[in-house]
Motif scaffolding. Structure first.
Motif, short mmCIF file in Angstrom:
data_model
loop_
_atom_site.label_atom_id
_atom_site.label_comp_id
_atom_site.label_asym_id
_atom_site.label_seq_id
_atom_site.Cartn_x
_atom_site.Cartn_y
_atom_site.Cartn_z
N VAL A 1 -146.65 -11.69 -16.50
CA VAL A 1 -145.38 -11.55 -17.19
C VAL A 1 -145.63 -11.59 -18.70
N LEU A 2 -145.32 -10.50 -19.37
CA LEU A 2 -145.52 -10.44 -20.81
C LEU A 2 -144.20 -10.53 -21.57
N ASP A 3 -143.14 -9.98 -21.01
CA ASP A 3 -141.84 -9.97 -21.68
C ASP A 3 -140.96 -11.06 -21.10
N ARG A 4 -140.98 -12.22 -21.74
CA ARG A 4 -140.18 -13.35 -21.27
C ARG A 4 -138.94 -13.52 -22.13
N GLN A 5 -137.88 -13.94 -21.48
CA GLN A 5 -136.62 -14.18 -22.16
C GLN A 5 -136.08 -15.54 -21.71
N PRO A 6 -135.24 -16.18 -22.53
CA PRO A 6 -134.62 -17.44 -22.08
C PRO A 6 -133.73 -17.18 -20.86
N VAL A 7 -133.94 -17.93 -19.81
CA VAL A 7 -133.21 -17.73 -18.55
C VAL A 7 -132.66 -19.08 -18.10
N GLU A 8 -131.37 -19.11 -17.74
CA GLU A 8 -130.78 -20.34 -17.21
C GLU A 8 -131.18 -20.50 -15.75
N LEU A 9 -131.90 -21.56 -15.47
CA LEU A 9 -132.45 -21.78 -14.14
C LEU A 9 -131.35 -21.84 -13.08
N ALA A 10 -130.25 -22.52 -13.39
CA ALA A 10 -129.16 -22.68 -12.42
C ALA A 10 -128.56 -21.33 -12.04
N GLY A 11 -128.34 -20.47 -13.03
CA GLY A 11 -127.75 -19.16 -12.75
C GLY A 11 -128.64 -18.31 -11.88
N VAL A 12 -129.94 -18.31 -12.15
CA VAL A 12 -130.88 -17.53 -11.35
C VAL A 12 -130.94 -18.07 -9.92
N ALA A 13 -130.94 -19.40 -9.79
CA ALA A 13 -130.99 -20.00 -8.45
C ALA A 13 -129.77 -19.60 -7.63
N ARG A 14 -128.59 -19.65 -8.23
CA ARG A 14 -127.36 -19.31 -7.49
C ARG A 14 -127.33 -17.83 -7.13
N ALA A 15 -127.80 -16.97 -8.04
CA ALA A 15 -127.84 -15.53 -7.75
C ALA A 15 -128.79 -15.26 -6.58
N ALA A 16 -129.92 -15.96 -6.56
CA ALA A 16 -130.87 -15.79 -5.46
C ALA A 16 -130.28 -16.27 -4.14
N ASP B 1 -139.36 -14.02 -16.70
CA ASP B 1 -138.84 -12.73 -16.29
C ASP B 1 -137.76 -13.03 -15.25
N ALA B 2 -136.51 -12.79 -15.60
CA ALA B 2 -135.39 -13.22 -14.75
C ALA B 2 -135.45 -12.62 -13.34
N SER B 3 -135.80 -11.35 -13.23
CA SER B 3 -135.81 -10.71 -11.91
C SER B 3 -136.91 -11.28 -11.03
N ARG B 4 -138.07 -11.53 -11.62
CA ARG B 4 -139.16 -12.09 -10.81
C ARG B 4 -138.90 -13.54 -10.46
N LEU B 5 -138.29 -14.27 -11.39
CA LEU B 5 -137.94 -15.66 -11.09
C LEU B 5 -136.92 -15.70 -9.96
N GLN B 6 -135.97 -14.78 -9.96
CA GLN B 6 -134.98 -14.75 -8.87
C GLN B 6 -135.67 -14.46 -7.54
N ARG B 7 -136.65 -13.55 -7.54
CA ARG B 7 -137.34 -13.25 -6.29
C ARG B 7 -138.14 -14.45 -5.80
N LEU B 8 -138.64 -15.25 -6.73
CA LEU B 8 -139.32 -16.48 -6.33
C LEU B 8 -138.36 -17.39 -5.58
N PHE B 9 -137.17 -17.59 -6.16
CA PHE B 9 -136.16 -18.41 -5.49
C PHE B 9 -135.77 -17.82 -4.14
N GLU B 10 -135.58 -16.51 -4.10
CA GLU B 10 -135.16 -15.86 -2.85
C GLU B 10 -136.16 -16.12 -1.73
N ASN B 11 -137.43 -16.01 -2.03
CA ASN B 11 -138.45 -16.22 -1.01
C ASN B 11 -138.48 -17.67 -0.53
N VAL B 12 -138.30 -18.61 -1.45
CA VAL B 12 -138.28 -20.02 -1.05
C VAL B 12 -137.03 -20.31 -0.22
N PHE B 13 -135.88 -19.81 -0.68
CA PHE B 13 -134.63 -20.03 0.05
C PHE B 13 -134.70 -19.42 1.45
#
Length: 359
Positions: A193-208, A230-242
């Protein structure tokens, strides 16, 4: 100070690397501006410091051993981590013995170079090569079984196939599709991941959570942290764990990638930790015989699992430079910790990487 000495001082201060000179007692006597800036120390504080004092406690013994080596043999190279104004930095440190006209030791000098990014790239390349071997094993082994099932079922058809035969063929083909999707995900998501942006962890978790089938289960989010990701990849991480948690409901079949008949009553919690965040459920947890290998490709507690779900989680985390580990949860379920500490400045990870190179 003469003109030549001034010119040398200016040249040393323009270096991006740290330059240092230590006396025969191992005390700092000369340095360039970069060293002072990286450690935010005054001239009075720097003067006389021992070399090992700059580095994290776990790495000090190897720095001290390197000093002994340069004083005995005349040369040394060592790697060590330090907490700096730029964060945790992995330095490659050199040492060259200084002697007088009679070959008496005066101390040593050297350069400290930031090799954190270099090690990151080497580590990522090593991991990608490892994934290639994993992909080959999955394709050769895991795809062969459902293909054989479909082939045998179709060979047994005499006239119109009965619904049960069709169902078995469809199930086998669905499994093949799932394996292919997982392998493609591993191949795509392993890039750094080269292009990182500030991401709210709670929002990504709920979307996942909303994107995964979790009928009967509930999510508790206990974090308001913002992370660079990377918000999209972080969401996919949560999705796989969930998904992994939901498929191992409190009464369902457990395993790293198994299936069960629903997640009724299951609670999944996302919480902060000192070094990152954790995802924990109160389900069946990990079988003892696979917990140590839960992230490895093909490891599953279920015949229907691809064994790639948690391997994808690890790949997504490592693409960010994060470390992951699994353990038993507070209530006996499964727990996954994500540590934001860099993999590449972690002693164990570096040892693993070096071991893979045969060093």
């Amino acid at each position: 100070m003469g003109a030549d000495s001034w010119l040398v001082e200016e040249a040393l201060d323009t270096l991006e690397d740290v330059f240092y000179v230590y006396d025969e007692r191992g005390r700092l006597v000369h340095w360039n501006a970069v060293l002072a800036e990286l450690f935010d120390l005054s001239e009075a504080e720097l003067s006389g410091m021992a070399a090992a004092d700059f580095f994290v406690s776990a790495d000090r013994p190897q720095v001290e051993a390197a000093i002994e080596e340069v004083l005995e043999t005349g040369r040394t190279v060592v790697e060590a981590r330090a907490e700096t104004t730029r964060g945790t930095v992995l330095f490659e440190l050199t040492g060259e013995l200084l002697t007088d006209a009679d070959d008496e030791s005066l101390g040593f000098c050297g350069v400290g170079r930031d090799v954190t990014t270099v090690r990151e790239r080497e580590w990522q390349l090593a991991r990608r090569n490892e994934h290639l071997g994993e992909f080959a094993n999955v394709v050769a082994h895991d795809l062969r079984n459902p293909l054989q099932v479909a082939k045998l079922q179709l060979e047994a058809v005499n006239g119109d196939p009965d619904p049960e035969t069709v169902a078995r063929v469809v199930e086998a083909l669905d499994r093949i599709e799932g394996i292919i999707e997982d392998v493609l995900t591993l191949a795509r998501e392993g890039r750094t991941v080269l292009d990182r942006q500030p991401v709210e962890l709670a929002g990504v978790a709920r979307a996942a959570w909303d994107a995964v089938e979790t009928t009967g289960a509930s999510l508790e989010v206990r974090t308001d942290a913002t992370v660079e990701a990377d918000a999209s990849r972080l969401q996919r991480l949560f999705e796989n764990v969930f998904r992994n948690s939901a498929e191992h409901g409190p009464t369902g079949e457990s395993g790293a990638d198994g299936r069960c008949d629903g997640a009724g009553g299951l609670t999944v919690t996302v919480d902060d930790t000192e070094t990152g965040f954790a995802i924990e459920d109160d389900g069946a947890g990990f079988p003892v015989d696979i917990v140590e290998e839960a992230f490895e490709a093909g490891v599953s507690g279920s015949a229907s699992g691809t064994g790639l779900g948690l391997n994808i989680v690890r790949t997504l985390a490592e693409a960010h430079g994060w470390a992951v580990r699994v353990s038993e949860g507070t209530d006996g379920g499964a727990r996954l910790d994500v540590d934001f500490e860099s993999l590449y400045t972690d002693t164990a990870s570096l040892d693993d990487w070096a071991g893979g190179r045969g060093e």
